[in-house]
Design an enzyme around this catalytic site. Structure first.
Site, PDB file in Angstrom:
ATOM      1  N   CYS A   1       0.854  -1.176   0.000  1.00 46.11           N
ATOM      2  CA  CYS A   1       0.000   0.000   0.000  1.00 46.11           C
ATOM      3  C   CYS A   1       0.901   1.241   0.000  1.00 46.11           C
ATOM      4  O   CYS A   1       1.942   1.276   0.642  1.00 46.11           O
ATOM      5  CB  CYS A   1      -0.935   0.109   1.192  1.00 46.11           C
ATOM      6  SG  CYS A   1      -2.089  -1.235   1.345  1.00 46.11           S
TER       7      CYS A   1
ATOM      8  N   ARG B   1       6.145  -0.658  -4.183  1.00 46.22           N
ATOM      9  CA  ARG B   1       5.727  -1.301  -2.937  1.00 46.22           C
ATOM     10  C   ARG B   1       4.748  -2.437  -3.177  1.00 46.22           C
ATOM     11  O   ARG B   1       4.502  -3.245  -2.293  1.00 46.22           O
ATOM     12  CB  ARG B   1       5.073  -0.267  -2.008  1.00 46.22           C
ATOM     13  CG  ARG B   1       6.024   0.819  -1.559  1.00 46.22           C
ATOM     14  CD  ARG B   1       5.293   1.890  -0.822  1.00 46.22           C
ATOM     15  NE  ARG B   1       4.868   1.466   0.491  1.00 46.22           N
ATOM     16  CZ  ARG B   1       5.590   1.575   1.596  1.00 46.22           C
ATOM     17  NH1 ARG B   1       6.772   2.108   1.538  1.00 46.22           N
ATOM     18  NH2 ARG B   1       5.138   1.167   2.756  1.00 46.22           N
TER      19      ARG B   1
ATOM     20  N   TRP C   1      -2.846  -2.903  -1.688  1.00 48.59           N
ATOM     21  CA  TRP C   1      -2.435  -4.296  -1.829  1.00 48.59           C
ATOM     22  C   TRP C   1      -3.430  -5.071  -0.978  1.00 48.59           C
ATOM     23  O   TRP C   1      -3.436  -4.950   0.249  1.00 48.59           O
ATOM     24  CB  TRP C   1      -1.013  -4.455  -1.307  1.00 48.59           C
ATOM     25  CG  TRP C   1      -0.400  -5.788  -1.582  1.00 48.59           C
ATOM     26  CD1 TRP C   1       0.229  -6.192  -2.727  1.00 48.59           C
ATOM     27  CD2 TRP C   1      -0.326  -6.907  -0.686  1.00 48.59           C
ATOM     28  NE1 TRP C   1       0.667  -7.481  -2.602  1.00 48.59           N
ATOM     29  CE2 TRP C   1       0.348  -7.955  -1.366  1.00 48.59           C
ATOM     30  CE3 TRP C   1      -0.774  -7.153   0.613  1.00 48.59           C
ATOM     31  CZ2 TRP C   1       0.579  -9.196  -0.788  1.00 48.59           C
ATOM     32  CZ3 TRP C   1      -0.534  -8.380   1.189  1.00 48.59           C
ATOM     33  CH2 TRP C   1       0.148  -9.389   0.492  1.00 48.59           C
TER      34      TRP C   1
ATOM     35  N   ASN D   1      -2.936   2.494   5.206  1.00 48.78           N
ATOM     36  CA  ASN D   1      -1.951   1.450   4.960  1.00 48.78           C
ATOM     37  C   ASN D   1      -1.794   0.697   6.272  1.00 48.78           C
ATOM     38  O   ASN D   1      -1.434   1.286   7.286  1.00 48.78           O
ATOM     39  CB  ASN D   1      -0.617   2.093   4.537  1.00 48.78           C
ATOM     40  CG  ASN D   1       0.520   1.074   4.457  1.00 48.78           C
ATOM     41  OD1 ASN D   1       0.277  -0.114   4.482  1.00 48.78           O
ATOM     42  ND2 ASN D   1       1.743   1.568   4.355  1.00 48.78           N
ATOM     43  N   GLY D   2      -2.090  -0.606   6.265  1.00 46.88           N
ATOM     44  CA  GLY D   2      -1.974  -1.402   7.480  1.00 46.88           C
ATOM     45  C   GLY D   2      -3.140  -2.365   7.588  1.00 46.88           C
ATOM     46  O   GLY D   2      -3.861  -2.594   6.614  1.00 46.88           O
TER      47      GLY D   2
ATOM     48  N   GLU E   1      18.746 -18.164  -2.463  1.00 53.35           N
ATOM     49  CA  GLU E   1      18.480 -16.836  -2.996  1.00 53.35           C
ATOM     50  C   GLU E   1      18.245 -16.886  -4.514  1.00 53.35           C
ATOM     51  O   GLU E   1      17.343 -16.233  -5.039  1.00 53.35           O
ATOM     52  CB  GLU E   1      19.643 -15.889  -2.650  1.00 53.35           C
ATOM     53  CG  GLU E   1      19.563 -14.498  -3.250  1.00 53.35           C
ATOM     54  CD  GLU E   1      18.284 -13.730  -2.910  1.00 53.35           C
ATOM     55  OE1 GLU E   1      17.519 -14.161  -2.037  1.00 53.35           O
ATOM     56  OE2 GLU E   1      18.048 -12.694  -3.562  1.00 53.35           O
TER      57      GLU E   1
ATOM     58  N   LYS F   1      14.871 -15.663  -6.319  1.00 53.46           N
ATOM     59  CA  LYS F   1      14.892 -14.627  -7.366  1.00 53.46           C
ATOM     60  C   LYS F   1      14.184 -15.126  -8.612  1.00 53.46           C
ATOM     61  O   LYS F   1      13.355 -14.451  -9.190  1.00 53.46           O
ATOM     62  CB  LYS F   1      16.359 -14.295  -7.668  1.00 53.46           C
ATOM     63  CG  LYS F   1      16.707 -12.886  -7.896  1.00 53.46           C
ATOM     64  CD  LYS F   1      16.694 -11.943  -6.745  1.00 53.46           C
ATOM     65  CE  LYS F   1      15.693 -12.076  -5.693  1.00 53.46           C
ATOM     66  NZ  LYS F   1      15.808 -11.287  -4.526  1.00 53.46           N
TER      67      LYS F   1
ATOM     68  N   GLU G   1      10.291 -15.666  -8.048  1.00 55.36           N
ATOM     69  CA  GLU G   1       9.441 -14.499  -7.793  1.00 55.36           C
ATOM     70  C   GLU G   1       9.235 -13.636  -9.036  1.00 55.36           C
ATOM     71  O   GLU G   1       8.172 -13.051  -9.201  1.00 55.36           O
ATOM     72  CB  GLU G   1       9.934 -13.667  -6.608  1.00 55.36           C
ATOM     73  CG  GLU G   1      11.213 -12.912  -6.825  1.00 55.36           C
ATOM     74  CD  GLU G   1      11.599 -12.076  -5.613  1.00 55.36           C
ATOM     75  OE1 GLU G   1      10.730 -11.549  -4.913  1.00 55.36           O
ATOM     76  OE2 GLU G   1      12.821 -11.952  -5.370  1.00 55.36           O
TER      77      GLU G   1
ATOM     78  N   HIS H   1      17.972 -37.416  -1.233  1.00 53.87           N
ATOM     79  CA  HIS H   1      17.190 -37.901  -0.095  1.00 53.87           C
ATOM     80  C   HIS H   1      15.700 -37.724  -0.328  1.00 53.87           C
ATOM     81  O   HIS H   1      14.924 -37.655   0.618  1.00 53.87           O
ATOM     82  CB  HIS H   1      17.633 -37.210   1.188  1.00 53.87           C
ATOM     83  CG  HIS H   1      19.029 -37.581   1.585  1.00 53.87           C
ATOM     84  ND1 HIS H   1      19.376 -38.839   2.006  1.00 53.87           N
ATOM     85  CD2 HIS H   1      20.178 -36.865   1.563  1.00 53.87           C
ATOM     86  CE1 HIS H   1      20.679 -38.883   2.252  1.00 53.87           C
ATOM     87  NE2 HIS H   1      21.188 -37.687   1.981  1.00 53.87           N
TER      88      HIS H   1
ATOM     89  N   LYS I   1       7.023  -4.637  -2.096  1.00 52.23           N
ATOM     90  CA  LYS I   1       8.429  -4.381  -1.765  1.00 52.23           C
ATOM     91  C   LYS I   1       8.635  -4.289  -0.260  1.00 52.23           C
ATOM     92  O   LYS I   1       9.625  -4.744   0.280  1.00 52.23           O
ATOM     93  CB  LYS I   1       8.852  -3.069  -2.435  1.00 52.23           C
ATOM     94  CG  LYS I   1      10.292  -2.672  -2.187  1.00 52.23           C
ATOM     95  CD  LYS I   1      11.225  -3.491  -3.017  1.00 52.23           C
ATOM     96  CE  LYS I   1      12.681  -3.144  -2.824  1.00 52.23           C
ATOM     97  NZ  LYS I   1      13.530  -4.269  -3.259  1.00 52.23           N
TER      98      LYS I   1
HETATM   99  C1  F6R Z   1      12.725 -10.734  -2.451  1.00 54.61           C
HETATM  100  C2  F6R Z   1      12.648  -9.714  -1.428  1.00 54.61           C
HETATM  101  C3  F6R Z   1      11.981 -10.068  -0.164  1.00 54.61           C
HETATM  102  C4  F6R Z   1      12.506  -9.226   1.003  1.00 54.61           C
HETATM  103  C5  F6R Z   1      11.677  -9.488   2.258  1.00 54.61           C
HETATM  104  C6  F6R Z   1      12.218  -8.740   3.449  1.00 54.61           C
HETATM  105  O1  F6R Z   1      13.420 -10.286  -3.579  1.00 54.61           O
HETATM  106  O2  F6R Z   1      13.055  -8.605  -1.629  1.00 54.61           O
HETATM  107  O3  F6R Z   1      12.098 -11.428   0.107  1.00 54.61           O
HETATM  108  O4  F6R Z   1      13.843  -9.535   1.216  1.00 54.61           O
HETATM  109  O5  F6R Z   1      10.356  -9.123   2.034  1.00 54.61           O
HETATM  110  O6  F6R Z   1      12.250  -7.377   3.203  1.00 54.61           O
HETATM  111  P1  F6R Z   1      13.238  -6.405   3.973  1.00 54.61           P
HETATM  112  O7  F6R Z   1      14.618  -6.754   3.564  1.00 54.61           O
HETATM  113  O8  F6R Z   1      12.828  -5.040   3.530  1.00 54.61           O
HETATM  114  O9  F6R Z   1      13.007  -6.646   5.435  1.00 54.61           O
END
Ligand code: F6R
Length: 603
Positions: free
Chosen positions: A2, A26, A73, A99-100, A480, A484, A487, A503, A598
């Site tokens: 949001c 975001r 969102w 937002n919340g 990771e 990546k 997502e 396993h 984000k």
């Molecule tokens: C994936 C990504 C998320 C963030 C997670 C934590 O690419 O960016 O997995 O790492 O939402 O966010 P932060 O780092 O802002 O606490």
């Protein structure tokens, strides 16, 4: 998650729309705007999907000198026009964006709002209806009714409220969700994130939880819900607005991948002095030196960076280090050693799951450090200490440069702490040199990005699933790399400890299943080669990303030589590029993958 933007005292429409566009990163699925021209005309427009849909719906005469806008969102109720913000009460006097998450919305509705006609399924509408009901029943002005309502509301919120009987004010309240006040000459702005309105002002007031405010074009008063005045001083934010622009890039994600060499250099400049000595606030080092155990907590990509940090901290400082998922620890707090120290890794500094753990840490008086990219963010303010990532704004939802910056800053911490603890490994470690090697290596990798595009096109874009495998630090990078890829490309990808496949999960390997193997760990490189053979025999298409010392003929990517503990900084770059090209070449919106946000400000 949001985004909110409000303006008082200046033609508001374009500022709000631009601000919301800057907050797109975001994550959102609908958008809306309320405008009041202070001449008796008000306009409410909402649309599902992108902000461009909202813009198309707005007619040229819909303008205002006061306005509030929102990108939603969805949490309570589907992404529909009715559920989009701003919400209004049944008398259409109050307009609210939020937002919340309101935790007790059902209870409030049941207890206070029987018989009220609702137009949406949202928790937010309950609040605006409640404000209206209180104003009518107690004959209160809008701000007083707002404060009365807030006394009943439980949950997280950044609220902007307009009362159309006094439209020259925007009333605000903040609890757990981010909100800043931007000060202008004859106008004021309220936004989730300063980045969204940097073209309007650089002077900001950081709002704190519990703050309630009355904002007009040339004044702001902040108080508690009980009416006690609080002083919040403005400060000037030193951010280059261009740092948040895409420049000539089609997507932020590629720009941010390409920026990683310069982020490494920036970290080196920030954390080393002119004698090449590592430079970290001595209070931080003093506090962690007393710890018998370090606990790193984070979510998603930051958690993966923590797994790499653990290996460095343990190797260079000798302090046992645990890494945990914040969302799991908040309500199942780990068993503590005698002298724990907590590190929170968070790009945004706003992640609700991490914040829950930090609250508990503070309650128990355990010292803590937040490593974040956002100065003044909630987790930074609430921890005892902060170290900044210096990565510049990261806009693409998928984190890239913040991940490598988190690893580099943890390396800085490990070096400074290890030296303070007199550890030979740390004293002998030329980290400044290693950061330069990392920057150079990253540059070589991003310069040869076309080869990753070919691999993505050949092996990934037609696949429904894929695997990343690796051992040691490569396992952390495999997690990771998999996150990546999945997502942004929607290819279901799992990261695996290479030896674990056999396993159970090896049953999923069939003809042409892509398996991306990472090989940098001196202790296990040969064993990982064996694991590769196991999947090759079952028909997998294997892509090998190997450190120079372990490379064999036919490897797809050979990484420049680097200290093993820093290897993740290079191994991850091809993984990021594979994800980027898989997404782009599938025609997806690389920067804004579906369903994602984000800054995840709900638990
Ligand atoms: C994936 C990504 C998320 C963030 C997670 C934590 O690419 O960016 O997995 O790492 O939402 O966010 P932060 O780092 O802002 O606490």
């Amino acid at each position: 998650m949001c985004g909110i933007v409000g303006v008082v005292g200046k033609p508001a429409r374009d500022i709000i729309l631009n601000g919301l566009t800057n907050l797109e990163y975001r994550g959102y699925d609908s958008a809306g705007i309320y405008l009041n021209d202070l001449n008796g005309n008000e306009y409410l427009t909402k649309a599902v999907g992108r902000i461009s849909n909202l813009k198309e719906k707005l007619t040229p005469d819909e303008q205002g000198l006061v306005g509030i806008g929102h990108t939603r969102w969805a949490t309570h109720g589907k992404p529909t026009v009715d559920n989009a913000h701003p919400h209004f009460d049944e008398t259409k006097r109050f307009y609210l964006v939020h937002n919340g998450v309101i935790e007790n919305y059902a209870e409030l509705k049941e207890k206070y709002l029987q018989g009220v006609k609702f137009h949406s399924n949202t928790d937010t509408e309950v609040v605006v209806q409640l404000i209206s009901k209180i104003a009518r029943e107690k004959n209160l002005d809008g701000f007083s009714a707002f404060k009365e309502a807030l006394k009943l509301v439980k949950g997280s919120y950044a609220f902007l409220l307009v009362d159309d009987t006094e439209p020259e004010h925007v009333f605000i309240a903040k609890n757990k969700s981010p909100m800043m006040l931007g000060l202008g000459d004859g106008f004021n702005i309220i936004a989730s994130d300063a980045i969204s309105v940097l073209d309007q002002t650089k002077t900001f007031v950081d709002l704190q939880d519990g703050d309630v405010g009355d904002i007009t074009k040339d004044s702001y008063t902040i108080e508690t819900v009980d009416g006690k005045k609080v002083e919040r001083k403005p400060h000037v934010l030193d951010i280059d607005p261009n740092a948040a622009s895409k420049g000539t890039y089609e997507f932020y994600m590629l720009k941010e991948i390409d920026e990683q060499p310069s982020v490494m250099r920036k970290i080196s400049q920030t954390y080393f002095d002119e004698n090449d000595d590592v430079k970290v606030d001595p209070k931080i080092i003093d506090s962690i030196s007393k710890a018998d155990r370090i606990y790193i907590y984070a979510a998603g990509t930051s958690y993966h960076a923590g797994l790499v940090g653990k290996t460095m901290l343990e190797h260079y400082t000798g302090i046992p280090t645990e890494v945990g998922l914040a969302s799991e620890a908040g309500y199942h707090f780990p068993m503590m050693s005698k002298n724990p120290f907590f590190i929170f890794l968070t790009q945004s500094g706003e992640t609700a799951d991490s914040r829950v753990v930090l609250k508990e840490v503070n309650k128990r008086n355990i010292p803590s450090l937040t490593i974040t990219n956002v100065e003044g963010s909630t987790l930074s303010r609430e921890a005892d200490y902060t170290m900044l990532l210096e990565a510049g704004p990261e806009i693409a939802v998928a984190s890239t440069k913040a991940y490598t910056a988190q690893i580099a800053v943890q390396a800085v911490l490990a070096k400074a702490l290890g030296e303070a603890l007199n550890k030979a490994e740390a004293k002998d470690w030329n980290l400044k040199h290693d950061l330069a090697i990392a920057a150079e290596g990253m540059q070589q990798l991003v310069d040869s990005k076309e080869s990753l595009k070919e691999i993505a096109d050949k092996y990934l874009i037609k696949s429904r699933n894929a695997f990343y495998i690796g051992r040691g630090i490569d396992y952390a990078v495999a997690l990771e790399g998999a996150l990546k890829l999945k997502e942004v490309s929607y290819i279901q990808t799992e990261g695996f400890a290479a030896a674990e496949l056999k396993h159970g999960t090896i049953s999923l390997i069939e003809k042409d299943t892509p398996v991306i193997a990472l090989i940098n760990d001196p202790a296990t490189a040969d064993l990982t080669r064996g694991n590769i053979q196991e999947v090759v025999s079952r028909g997998a298409n294997v892509v090998t990303i190997a450190g120079k010392d372990f490379a064999r003929e036919g490897d797809n990517v050979v990484l420049p030589e680097i200290n093993y503990y820093m290897s993740a900084l290079l191994t991850v770059v091809p993984a990021q590029l594979l994800a980027y090209y898989a997404s782009k070449d599938k025609g997806l919106d690389v920067d804004k993958p579906r369903n994602l946000a984000k800054s995840v400000t709900v638990e």
